[in-house]
Scaffold this active site. Structure first.
Site, mmCIF file in Angstrom:
data_model
loop_
_atom_site.group_PDB
_atom_site.id
_atom_site.type_symbol
_atom_site.label_atom_id
_atom_site.label_comp_id
_atom_site.label_asym_id
_atom_site.label_seq_id
_atom_site.Cartn_x
_atom_site.Cartn_y
_atom_site.Cartn_z
ATOM 1 C CE LYS A 56 0.456 46.159 32.989
ATOM 2 N NZ LYS A 56 1.218 47.139 32.289
ATOM 3 C CB SER A 81 -7.161 52.946 28.480
ATOM 4 O OG SER A 81 -6.088 53.556 29.155
HETATM 5 C C1 PLP Z 1 2.007 48.119 32.675
HETATM 6 C C2 PLP Z 1 3.302 48.419 32.050
HETATM 7 C C3 PLP Z 1 4.431 48.785 32.812
HETATM 8 C C4 PLP Z 1 4.367 48.945 34.312
HETATM 9 O O1 PLP Z 1 4.070 47.730 34.943
HETATM 10 P P1 PLP Z 1 3.570 47.679 36.457
HETATM 11 O O2 PLP Z 1 3.356 46.250 36.731
HETATM 12 O O3 PLP Z 1 2.317 48.509 36.545
HETATM 13 O O4 PLP Z 1 4.663 48.294 37.276
HETATM 14 C C5 PLP Z 1 5.636 48.981 32.162
HETATM 15 N N1 PLP Z 1 5.735 48.865 30.817
HETATM 16 C C6 PLP Z 1 4.679 48.517 30.058
HETATM 17 C C7 PLP Z 1 4.877 48.409 28.589
HETATM 18 C C8 PLP Z 1 3.435 48.282 30.636
HETATM 19 O O5 PLP Z 1 2.378 47.952 29.870
#
Ligand code: PLP
Length: 322
Positions: A56, A81
Site C-alpha cells: 500500500k 484502519s
Molecule cells: C489492501 C490490501 C489488500 C487488497 O488490496 P486491494 O487493492 O484493496 O485489492 C491485500 N493485502 C493486503 C495486505 C492489503 O493491505
C-alpha cells in the site's frame, strides 16, 4: 453510464519513477519445498518486506507525489484502519504533507499509535453510527484536503502495479500469477503490468471465500455489493470493487478464485516454517489459491504476490497454533 478513462502501463512506469529511492525493491524469494509440492517453479514477490509492511505504500506515495504545491500545503485525508492509512501517513511524512486519517473508534491501539507515530492526525468515528466516506468527504470540503481512497483511484492503482513490474523484470515471463484481491487496486495495477510485460501470463485475483463479491462481479459483468464479510483476511473485507479497478479487472484478468480461512492459515504456517516469513492472513491469498490449483500448474513458472505482513504477533500465534 458515463465512461471513465482507464490508466495504462505508461502510468505504472511513471509511478515507478516517482517511487525510485523511496519504496523498497522487494525481494523475489523461492522455496525448493514449494517447487516440489507444486511441481512448478514458484516466484514469491515479498511485499511483506515493503516499507510499512505492505504494498500500500506504493500507491499512497505515488498519489501524494503527484499533488500540486497547493494540494501539498493543504494536506491529504483518507478513511482506513488498515495498511492504506499507514501508507498515506508514512508517505505524507516523507513528502511533508499534513495527513488526516479517519479511523473507527475500535481500531487496534497499535494501528492508531503507528499512524500517529508518522505524524498524522487521527479522527475517530463510531463505525456503527457514522459513514466513514461521508466524514472523509466532509473534511475534504471543509478543510480543502485531497481525499485519497484506498483503491479506486488511478494514481493509487498504478502505484500498486509497480510491484508486478519489478516481479516480471526480475523473474522474467511467467505462465500464471496469483494476486490477493480486496477492492482491486493491487490486482488492476498488476494487470496493467502483466499485459505489458507478460501478455500470455494467466492472471488470477484471489478473494476470501466468505466475501467473493469480486468473483460475482467478474462473472456477472457488473459490480456486486455485499455486506462486510467475516474472514481473518482483514485487508480484503471490502464490500465492492471500484469503477477504475473493475474496468481493468474485467478486461485484463483471467478469473477470480477464492481461499477459505483455513487455507489461509495453512499458507501462513508454510511461510513461517519454510520461508521464515511472517505474512498477514490477507497476504496469503495468492499462495493458498496456487496450492489449491497446483495440479494445473505442473511444469509452469508461477508468480505469487505476498501483499503484506502486518499482523499482531499475538494474533499470529493464535492463528497458526489453532
Ligand atoms: C489492501 C490490501 C489488500 C487488497 O488490496 P486491494 O487493492 O484493496 O485489492 C491485500 N493485502 C493486503 C495486505 C492489503 O493491505
Amino acid at each position: 453510464m458515463t465512461t471513465i478513462d482507464l490508466p495504462t502501463y505508461a502510468d505504472v512506469e511513471a509511478a515507478a519513477g516517482r517511487l525510485a529511492g523511496y519504496a523498497h525493491k522487494t525481494p523475489v524469494n523461492t522455496s525448493r519445498t514449494l517447487n516440489e509440492m507444486t511441481g512448478a517453479q514458484v516466484f514469491i514477490k515479498c511485499e511483506n518486506f515493503q516499507r510499512m509492511g505492505a504494498f500500500k505504500f506504493r500507491g499512497a506515495f505515488n498519489a501524494l507525489a503527484k499533488f500540486t504545491p497547493e494540494q501539498r500545503k493543504a494536506g491529504v485525508v483518507t478513511f482506513s484502519s488498515g495498511n492504506h492509512a499507514q501508507g498515506i501517513a508514512l508517505s505524507a511524512k516523507l513528502l511533508d504533507v499534513p495527513a488526516t486519517i479517519v479511523m473507527p473508534h475500535d481500531a487496534p491501539a497499535a494501528k492508531v499509535a503507528a499512524t500517529k507515530g508518522y505524524g498524522a492526525e487521527v479522527i475517530v468515528y463510531n463505525r456503527y453510527e457514522e459513514d466513514r466516506e461521508a466524514i472523509g468527504r466532509r473534511l475534504a470540503a471543509e478543510r480543502g484536503l485531497t481525499l485519497i481512497p484506498p483503491y479506486d483511484h488511478p494514481d493509487v492503482l498504478t502505484g500498486q502495479g509497480t510491484a508486478a513490474k519489478e516481479l516480471f523484470e526480475e523473474a522474467g515471463p511467467l505462465d500464471a500469477l496469483f494476486v490477493p484481491l480486496g477492492g482491486g487496486g493491487l490486482l488492476s495495477g498488476t494487470a496493467l503490468s502483466t499485459r505489458a510485460l507478460a501478455p500470455g501470463c494467466e492472471l488470477y485475483g484471489v478473494e476470501p471465500e466468505a466475501g467473493n463479491d469480486g468473483q460475482q462481479s467478474f462473472r456477472s459483468g457488473a459490480i456486486v455489493h455485499i455486506d462486510t464479510p467475516v474472514t481473518i483476511a482483514d485487508g480484503a473485507q471490502t464490500q465492492h470493487l471500484g469503477n477504475y479497478t473493475f474496468g481493468i479487472i474485467k478486461r485484463d484478468v483471467d478469473d477470480i478464485l477464492t481461499a477459505s480461512d483455513r487455507e489461509l492459515v495453512d499458507a501462513m504456517r508454510f511461510f513461517a516454517e519454510r520461508m521464515k516469513m511472517i505474512v498477514e492472513p490477507t497476504g496469503c491469498l495468492g499462495l493458498a489459491a496456487a496450492l489449491k490449483h497446483k495440479d494445473a500448474l505442473k511444469g509452469k513458472r508461477v508468480g505469487v504476490i505476498v501483499s503484506g505482513g502486518n499482523v499482531d504477533l499475538q494474533r499470529f500465534c493464535q492463528l497458526v497454533s489453532a
